[in-house]
Design a protein around this motif. Sequence first.
Motif, short mmCIF file in Angstrom:
data_model
loop_
_atom_site.label_atom_id
_atom_site.label_comp_id
_atom_site.label_asym_id
_atom_site.label_seq_id
_atom_site.Cartn_x
_atom_site.Cartn_y
_atom_site.Cartn_z
N UNK A 73 0.89 -1.15 -0.09
CA UNK A 73 -0.08 0.10 0.00
C UNK A 73 0.84 1.21 0.05
N UNK A 74 2.15 1.05 0.40
CA UNK A 74 2.88 2.22 0.40
C UNK A 74 3.91 2.32 -0.81
N UNK A 75 3.47 1.75 -1.99
CA UNK A 75 4.12 1.57 -3.25
C UNK A 75 5.50 0.86 -3.15
N UNK A 76 5.65 -0.05 -2.26
CA UNK A 76 7.11 -0.96 -2.19
C UNK A 76 6.83 -2.32 -2.92
N UNK A 77 8.03 -2.57 -3.24
CA UNK A 77 7.99 -4.16 -3.89
C UNK A 77 8.64 -5.21 -2.97
N UNK A 78 9.37 -4.55 -1.98
CA UNK A 78 9.90 -5.42 -0.95
C UNK A 78 9.56 -5.27 0.45
N UNK A 79 9.27 -6.14 1.10
CA UNK A 79 8.84 -5.88 2.57
C UNK A 79 9.98 -6.64 3.49
N UNK A 80 10.52 -5.91 4.68
CA UNK A 80 11.40 -6.42 5.74
C UNK A 80 10.62 -7.15 6.66
N UNK A 81 10.98 -8.39 6.99
CA UNK A 81 9.97 -8.99 8.32
C UNK A 81 11.03 -8.71 9.69
N UNK A 82 10.41 -8.80 10.62
CA UNK A 82 11.08 -8.48 11.71
C UNK A 82 12.13 -9.44 12.19
N UNK A 83 12.32 -10.56 11.49
CA UNK A 83 13.68 -11.19 11.77
C UNK A 83 14.73 -10.89 10.61
N UNK A 84 14.44 -9.96 10.05
CA UNK A 84 15.50 -9.48 9.03
C UNK A 84 15.43 -10.09 7.75
N UNK A 85 14.46 -10.98 7.27
CA UNK A 85 14.26 -11.71 6.08
C UNK A 85 13.59 -10.71 5.17
N UNK A 86 13.74 -10.63 3.70
CA UNK A 86 13.09 -9.74 2.88
C UNK A 86 12.26 -10.78 1.89
#
Length: 336
Positions: A73-86
């Motif tokens: 929803x913020x226009x990003x293609x990648x999301x980082x999780x809390x454990x540092x994974x992408x």
Amino acid sequence: MREEYELEVLEHYDIEVRSTRKIRGAFFCDTNEGTMLLKETKISGQRAPLLYFVLDSLETTGNVKVDTPVFTRDGELLVNSRDGKKYMLKKWYQGRECDVRQEKEVLRAAERLAVLHRELGRISRDSEQLSSTALMTGRDPVDEIRRHNRELKKVRSFIRGRVTKNEFEYLFLDSFEKMYQLAEYVLKRMEESGCTKLYHDSVRDGNLAHGEYNYHNLLVTENDMAVTGFEHLHIGIQVHDLYYYLRKIMEKYIWKQKSGLKILEAYEGVRKLTPGEREYVGLRLAYPEKYWKTASTYYHSNKAWLPQKYVEKLELSVRQNEEKSAFLENIFSIGI
């Protein structure tokens, strides 16, 4: 706990997730916008927009079904999780993996590859964005083969120096001379061929290749075949995809000439190979790639534990050499 982190990633998307199902290394997601796949990725933030651009362009034409990434929803293609994974969320399809035991599907996949190459060529020609966006470039094939041959000699030196040798190491030493002579012969032929020119022309023209076109990345849907797994998309020799696909299939078909010829005919029914491309495919097939790869993987592995699959793969690469030689001579006029 990790699964919790992965599912939290979905909260970044403006979609309704009805259910999820965990598979090897990913999640199938049933959403209000269709089936999607959430998967960990190593794609950089710089490459992700380009990947989207190419896949969206392919999807827009309607000629190739692909796993186009989805924006948050913020226009990003990648999301980082809390454990540092992408992670990346991609469109997906209801279907199953291409079945290599069914010749009809194998030929359909070859035809689909030709369509993909044709469409990628159109994108390369028509897009200014590609020339201004950083994209991984494939390696010069002659330099790559030289590196492979140096590594084969390095593996031999390492194994020779081992006091106690295992089954794999004895098999490698016993087969080395024959396989290395073949590797050197192919290198010499490639140095004298147009392979380097084909590579430089491909880079100059910005030709796009899938990078890992095999049956694992092909989904058979109700009335089509979707192409997935574009993480290795790069600029380089397009027909390297055809070589790779043909090699993986022929290893399973024990280099059956009739099947190989049908695959080439299926591809060329859509996109004709140039003489230089045909030469490239033939010479790459002639190289003992499976032998090198198995030896390289073993060399960089933990030697304290020897998986039996290493021995089996090395045996297979040596055992199929006679059938492979006949295949190359009759289909590509390459005598080895």
